[in-house]
Design a protein around this motif. Structure first.
Motif, PDB file in Angstrom:
ATOM      1  N   UNK A 110      19.156  -9.318   8.455  1.00 11.26           N
ATOM      2  CA  UNK A 110      19.725  -8.476   8.304  1.00 11.26           C
ATOM      3  C   UNK A 110      21.167  -7.479   7.055  1.00 11.26           C
ATOM      4  N   UNK A 111      22.194  -7.929   7.959  1.00  7.26           N
ATOM      5  CA  UNK A 111      23.501  -7.987   7.128  1.00  7.26           C
ATOM      6  C   UNK A 111      23.278  -7.941   6.150  1.00  7.26           C
ATOM      7  N   UNK A 112      23.113  -8.919   5.869  1.00  8.46           N
ATOM      8  CA  UNK A 112      23.254  -9.813   4.290  1.00  8.46           C
ATOM      9  C   UNK A 112      22.602  -8.781   2.750  1.00  8.46           C
ATOM     10  N   UNK A 136      26.485  -6.309   4.705  1.00  6.20           N
ATOM     11  CA  UNK A 136      28.074  -6.004   5.945  1.00  6.20           C
ATOM     12  C   UNK A 136      28.054  -7.239   6.733  1.00  6.20           C
ATOM     13  N   UNK A 137      29.245  -7.308   7.488  1.00  4.79           N
ATOM     14  CA  UNK A 137      28.983  -8.926   8.277  1.00  4.79           C
ATOM     15  C   UNK A 137      27.860  -8.791   9.918  1.00  4.79           C
ATOM     16  N   UNK A 138      27.606  -9.043   9.596  1.00  6.11           N
ATOM     17  CA  UNK A 138      26.581  -9.053  11.530  1.00  6.11           C
ATOM     18  C   UNK A 138      27.462  -8.298  12.100  1.00  6.11           C
ATOM     19  N   UNK A 163      25.965  -5.034  13.965  1.00  3.32           N
ATOM     20  CA  UNK A 163      25.446  -4.582  15.173  1.00  3.32           C
ATOM     21  C   UNK A 163      26.086  -2.265  16.126  1.00  3.32           C
ATOM     22  N   UNK A 164      27.923  -3.207  15.792  1.00  4.59           N
ATOM     23  CA  UNK A 164      27.781  -2.006  16.386  1.00  4.59           C
ATOM     24  C   UNK A 164      28.091  -0.437  15.533  1.00  4.59           C
ATOM     25  N   UNK A 165      27.555  -0.452  14.585  1.00  2.26           N
ATOM     26  CA  UNK A 165      27.495   0.933  13.854  1.00  2.26           C
ATOM     27  C   UNK A 165      25.935   0.676  13.864  1.00  2.26           C
TER      28      UNK A 165
END
Length: 153
Positions: A41-43, A47-49, A53-55
Motif C-alpha cells: 500500500x505504501x509503495x 510513502x514509507x510504510x 501507517x501514522x498518517x
C-alpha cells in the motif's frame, strides 16, 4: 503533526498527503479480498510504510490493517446473511488467510462469532432489503462492540 507544519508549502503538502491517504483507503475498499500489506500500500502512494501507517491513523482514526479488516468483516457479514456459504468459505472469500484470526476479529467487531451471526442474522434480516440490512448490521469499529451483560442470576 501535519497541522503543526509551517512554511509556504505546508498546506500543499498536507493536501497531497491527504489525497494519497484517500487513494489507499479507496484501494482497500476495492481490493479488500486481495492480499494487501502495508508495504504494498505504501509503495503505491510513494510513502514509507511507517509514515503511511501514522498518517492513515491520524486521518481516519484507525490503522490501515484495522480498516482493511473492517471492510473484510463487513463483506463477510453480507455473505453470512445470505446463508449459502460456510464460515470457512466466507473467511477465504473475503481475503482472510486464517480462520482463527477471522473469527477473533469478527467477534471483536460484531460482538458474536461468525457462526452465531450466520444463524441469527439470517433470521433477523429476513425480508429486509439488502441496502437496509447493510446499514442495520454494520460492524462497530475499533473494538467498540458492546460487552455481553454479566449474568448475575
Amino acid at each position: 503533526m501535519m497541522a503543526a507544519m509551517t512554511g509556504p508549502h505546508a498546506p500543499a503538502h498536507h493536501l497531497r498527503d491527504l489525497a494519497r491517504l484517500r487513494r489507499v483507503r479507496d484501494r482497500i475498499d476495492r481490493e479488500y479480498a486481495q492480499p494487501l500489506d502495508l508495504e504494498t500500500l505504501a509503495r503505491g502512494v510513494h510513502m514509507s510504510a511507517g509514515h503511511l501507517s501514522r498518517q492513515f491513523k491520524r486521518a481516519f482514526g484507525e490503522s490501515p490493517y484495522s480498516y482493511l479488516m473492517t471492510r473484510r468483516i463487513e463483506r463477510a457479514m453480507a455473505l453470512l446473511r445470505r446463508g449459502d456459504l460456510s464460515v470457512t468459505e466466507v473467511c477465504f472469500a473475503v481475503g482472510c488467510a486464517s480462520l482463527g484470526t477471522f473469527g477473533t476479529r469478527f467477534a471483536e467487531l460484531v460482538g458474536v462469532p461468525p457462526g452465531v451471526y450466520r444463524r441469527e442474522a439470517a433470521q433477523a434480516t429476513a425480508g429486509m432489503p439488502a441496502c437496509v440490512a447493510r446499514q442495520v448490521t454494520r460492524p462497530i469499529r475499533n473494538r467498540e462492540a458492546p460487552a455481553p451483560e454479566p449474568d448475575l442470576a
